[in-house]
Design a protein around this motif. Structure first.
Motif, PDB file in Angstrom:
ATOM      1  N   PRO A 271       6.415  -1.028  19.290  1.00  4.19           N
ATOM      2  CA  PRO A 271       5.342  -0.497  20.141  1.00  4.19           C
ATOM      3  C   PRO A 271       5.049   0.981  19.905  1.00  4.19           C
ATOM      4  O   PRO A 271       4.019   1.492  20.353  1.00  4.19           O
ATOM      5  N   ARG A 272       5.934   1.683  19.185  1.00 12.18           N
ATOM      6  CA  ARG A 272       5.708   3.101  18.910  1.00 12.18           C
ATOM      7  C   ARG A 272       4.839   3.323  17.676  1.00 12.18           C
ATOM      8  O   ARG A 272       4.477   4.465  17.358  1.00 12.18           O
ATOM      9  N   VAL A 273       4.478   2.228  16.973  1.00 11.26           N
ATOM     10  CA  VAL A 273       3.760   2.320  15.702  1.00 11.26           C
ATOM     11  C   VAL A 273       2.297   1.915  15.891  1.00 11.26           C
ATOM     12  O   VAL A 273       2.006   0.836  16.404  1.00 11.26           O
ATOM     13  N   ALA A 274       1.369   2.799  15.483  1.00 13.85           N
ATOM     14  CA  ALA A 274      -0.063   2.478  15.536  1.00 13.85           C
ATOM     15  C   ALA A 274      -0.425   1.506  14.425  1.00 13.85           C
ATOM     16  O   ALA A 274      -1.144   0.537  14.643  1.00 13.85           O
ATOM     17  N   TRP A 275       0.043   1.776  13.226  1.00 16.43           N
ATOM     18  CA  TRP A 275      -0.097   0.834  12.118  1.00 16.43           C
ATOM     19  C   TRP A 275       0.969   1.143  11.076  1.00 16.43           C
ATOM     20  O   TRP A 275       1.467   2.254  10.988  1.00 16.43           O
ATOM     21  N   VAL A 276       1.311   0.129  10.326  1.00 13.86           N
ATOM     22  CA  VAL A 276       2.286   0.262   9.238  1.00 13.86           C
ATOM     23  C   VAL A 276       1.763  -0.509   8.039  1.00 13.86           C
ATOM     24  O   VAL A 276       1.173  -1.576   8.187  1.00 13.86           O
ATOM     25  N   ALA A 277       1.944   0.053   6.861  1.00 18.60           N
ATOM     26  CA  ALA A 277       1.428  -0.583   5.648  1.00 18.60           C
ATOM     27  C   ALA A 277       2.460  -0.500   4.542  1.00 18.60           C
ATOM     28  O   ALA A 277       2.992   0.583   4.266  1.00 18.60           O
ATOM     29  N   PRO A 278       2.761  -1.622   3.904  1.00 18.59           N
ATOM     30  CA  PRO A 278       3.662  -1.588   2.751  1.00 18.59           C
ATOM     31  C   PRO A 278       2.968  -1.018   1.532  1.00 18.59           C
ATOM     32  O   PRO A 278       1.733  -1.037   1.437  1.00 18.59           O
ATOM     33  N   VAL A 279       3.743  -0.515   0.611  1.00 19.20           N
ATOM     34  CA  VAL A 279       3.224  -0.026  -0.664  1.00 19.20           C
ATOM     35  C   VAL A 279       4.066  -0.636  -1.774  1.00 19.20           C
ATOM     36  O   VAL A 279       5.281  -0.436  -1.812  1.00 19.20           O
ATOM     37  N   GLY A 280       3.425  -1.396  -2.627  1.00 19.47           N
ATOM     38  CA  GLY A 280       4.120  -1.995  -3.773  1.00 19.47           C
ATOM     39  C   GLY A 280       3.411  -1.624  -5.056  1.00 19.47           C
ATOM     40  O   GLY A 280       2.177  -1.668  -5.136  1.00 19.47           O
ATOM     41  N   PHE A 281       4.152  -1.210  -6.060  1.00 13.50           N
ATOM     42  CA  PHE A 281       3.530  -0.788  -7.308  1.00 13.50           C
ATOM     43  C   PHE A 281       4.400  -1.183  -8.491  1.00 13.50           C
ATOM     44  O   PHE A 281       5.468  -1.765  -8.330  1.00 13.50           O
ATOM     45  N   GLY A 282       3.949  -0.844  -9.662  1.00 13.38           N
ATOM     46  CA  GLY A 282       4.655  -1.213 -10.887  1.00 13.38           C
ATOM     47  C   GLY A 282       3.719  -1.732 -11.954  1.00 13.38           C
ATOM     48  O   GLY A 282       4.053  -1.766 -13.133  1.00 13.38           O
ATOM     49  N   ASP A 283       2.490  -2.153 -11.551  1.00 19.64           N
ATOM     50  CA  ASP A 283       1.497  -2.659 -12.495  1.00 19.64           C
ATOM     51  C   ASP A 283       0.358  -1.657 -12.645  1.00 19.64           C
ATOM     52  O   ASP A 283       0.202  -0.734 -11.840  1.00 19.64           O
ATOM     53  N   SER A 284      -0.461  -1.870 -13.677  1.00 17.02           N
ATOM     54  CA  SER A 284      -1.600  -0.987 -13.910  1.00 17.02           C
ATOM     55  C   SER A 284      -2.695  -1.758 -14.633  1.00 17.02           C
ATOM     56  O   SER A 284      -2.483  -2.884 -15.107  1.00 17.02           O
ATOM     57  N   PHE A 285      -3.853  -1.130 -14.728  1.00 17.88           N
ATOM     58  CA  PHE A 285      -4.971  -1.691 -15.490  1.00 17.88           C
ATOM     59  C   PHE A 285      -5.834  -0.540 -15.978  1.00 17.88           C
ATOM     60  O   PHE A 285      -6.280   0.287 -15.188  1.00 17.88           O
TER      61      PHE A 285
END
Length: 423
Positions: free
Chosen positions: A91-105
């Motif tokens: 309830p203390r979090v307005a929003w949370v977003a994961p970040v996943g990387f390792g690929d490119s184009f």
């Protein structure tokens, strides 16, 4: 008097040009260092402004911020996916977003995240719409791909010898407005697509996480043989209701509801297994390093300016000695001592002041060229420009040049016409 000075400068134009260029180059070095260091601090602070808290696995605070916010590739350790599920229900979090990387184009990083991150950090779209399916993507303002373009992701980068993921294709559905951050160069896709491309999110999470850690390591060691597998269902709906058995993640970005909540969350997730940091604190430590580097470069610039000043005094004193007959003639024809002083002083002061002005313009141009090159590579817009501090420095330099110009003028003032004509 002005006409006499201009005529003298035309006759000795080569030496005048050398004096102006020497002063300009010495000034430009210091100006470039000052403007670039300030622009880097302001630009990086603005890039991190929308992200209050970053949580990842225990490790380097600096690397966590550089990878998750500035999108600099690095093999970060993974934290349990359950952390994301717990934060999403906090309830203390307005929003949370994961970040996943390792690929490119095409040289652009692919970042797996959620619609919550995009919707909370930008206002609307420059073109198109949000991704709604697993096979859709949204691109940043600096990504040179039109809406509808196909993206075939590559593991790692071409420079690292990465391989294209066979059978995986995203379609661009939208373009974001410019933000002046590294995210302008990012291709954003659903985090579940990133998991599925790397064989995650289909059960057997422990084995999947170990496999993903091996793939992240492969980005730094492309010669090692890693079996990349996984596919996406391009038409599958996006599920952002994360469960406790979600795959591991390198980082999550958190927007607390209040400042008090931010400090409580930071304390709670600095527990040895996870690491929570305020990006601003990490940047402050980096700025301290930049400040040390600026101090060294400024000392070099000041040293070069001192050498130029000493060389100018030496040259002008020698020049005055060679012009003794001319000065004596002026005095013999009735020119007052103060007039001779003014002619010699104003001539050198004019050259040095022109050099300072040219140096400031050259330093500004050099700093902007460096900033533009940095923006193209990183996506961070560096605001290069003069402030009140720079104008004060210009006035100090002009004041110093006035004092410097007085040295040969005093020598000319003290010469007697008879002694000068006999020389």
């Amino acid at each position: 008097m002005i006409r006499f000075i201009l005529a003298d400068l035309r006759r000795l134009w080569a030496g005048a040009v050398v004096v102006v260029l020497l002063v300009a180059l010495a000034t430009a070095l210091g100006v470039t260092v000052t403007l670039q260091e300030r622009a880097l601090r302001l630009g990086s602070a603005r890039a991190a402004d929308k992200f209050d808290l970053v949580i990842g696995a225990a490790g380097s605070e600096t690397q966590l911020v550089l990878s998750s916010i500035f999108l600099q590739p690095a093999p970060l350790p993974l934290m349990p996916g359950g952390v994301l599920a717990k934060l999403s229900k906090d309830p203390r979090v307005a929003w949370v977003a994961p970040v996943g990387f390792g690929d490119s184009f095409a040289g652009y990083p692919l970042v797996g995240t959620t619609r919550a991150l995009i919707g909370s950090t930008v206002s609307g779209f420059a073109a198109g719409r949000m991704f709604e399916k697993e096979g859709e993507a949204v691109v940043g303002a600096a990504v040179k791909l039109p809406v509808g373009a196909e993206i075939k992701p590559m593991h790692g980068t071409a420079q690292m010898g990465g391989e294209t993921h066979a059978g995986v294709v995203y379609h661009v559905t939208g373009r974001l407005p410019a933000t002046g951050t590294p995210w302008d160069r990012a291709i954003l896709v659903p985090i579940q697509a990133v998991w599925h491309v790397h064989g995650l999110g289909h059960g057997h999470e422990q084995e999947d996480e170990q496999h993903h850690e091996g793939e992240v390591a492969a980005a730094d060691h492309p010669d090692e043989d890693h079996d990349h597998h996984g596919a996406i269902d391009a038409d599958a709906a996006i599920d952002e209701d994360f469960a406790s058995d979600a795959p591991g993640l390198p980082a999550v970005l958190v927007k607390p509801k209040t400042i008090a909540d931010a400090y409580k969350l930071r304390q709670e997730y600095r527990n040895g297994n996870t690491l929570a940091v305020f990006p601003g604190e990490v940047l402050t430590s980096l700025y301290a390093t930049l400040g040390d580097a600026k101090m060294v470069l400024s000392a070099v610039a000041a040293g070069s300016q001192g050498l130029v000043a000493a060389a100018l005094v030496l040259v002008t004193v020698t020049h005055i000695g060679q012009r003794r007959r001319q000065i004596g003639a002026l005095r013999a024809f009735g020119a007052p001592r103060l007039s001779v002083f003014a002619i010699v002083w104003f001539e050198l002061f004019l050259l040095v002041t022109l050099g300072i002005g040219l140096g400031f313009l050259t330093g500004l141009a050099a700093a902007r060229l460096i900033a533009n090159a940095f923006t193209v590579k990183s996506g961070i817009i560096l605001p290069v420009g003069f402030t009140g501090e720079d104008w004060r420095m210009a006035l100090i330099l002009i004041g110093a040049s006035a004092v410097l110009s007085a040295v040969p003028a005093v020598l000319a003032y003290r010469q007697s016409p008879a002694a000068a004509l006999r020389a």
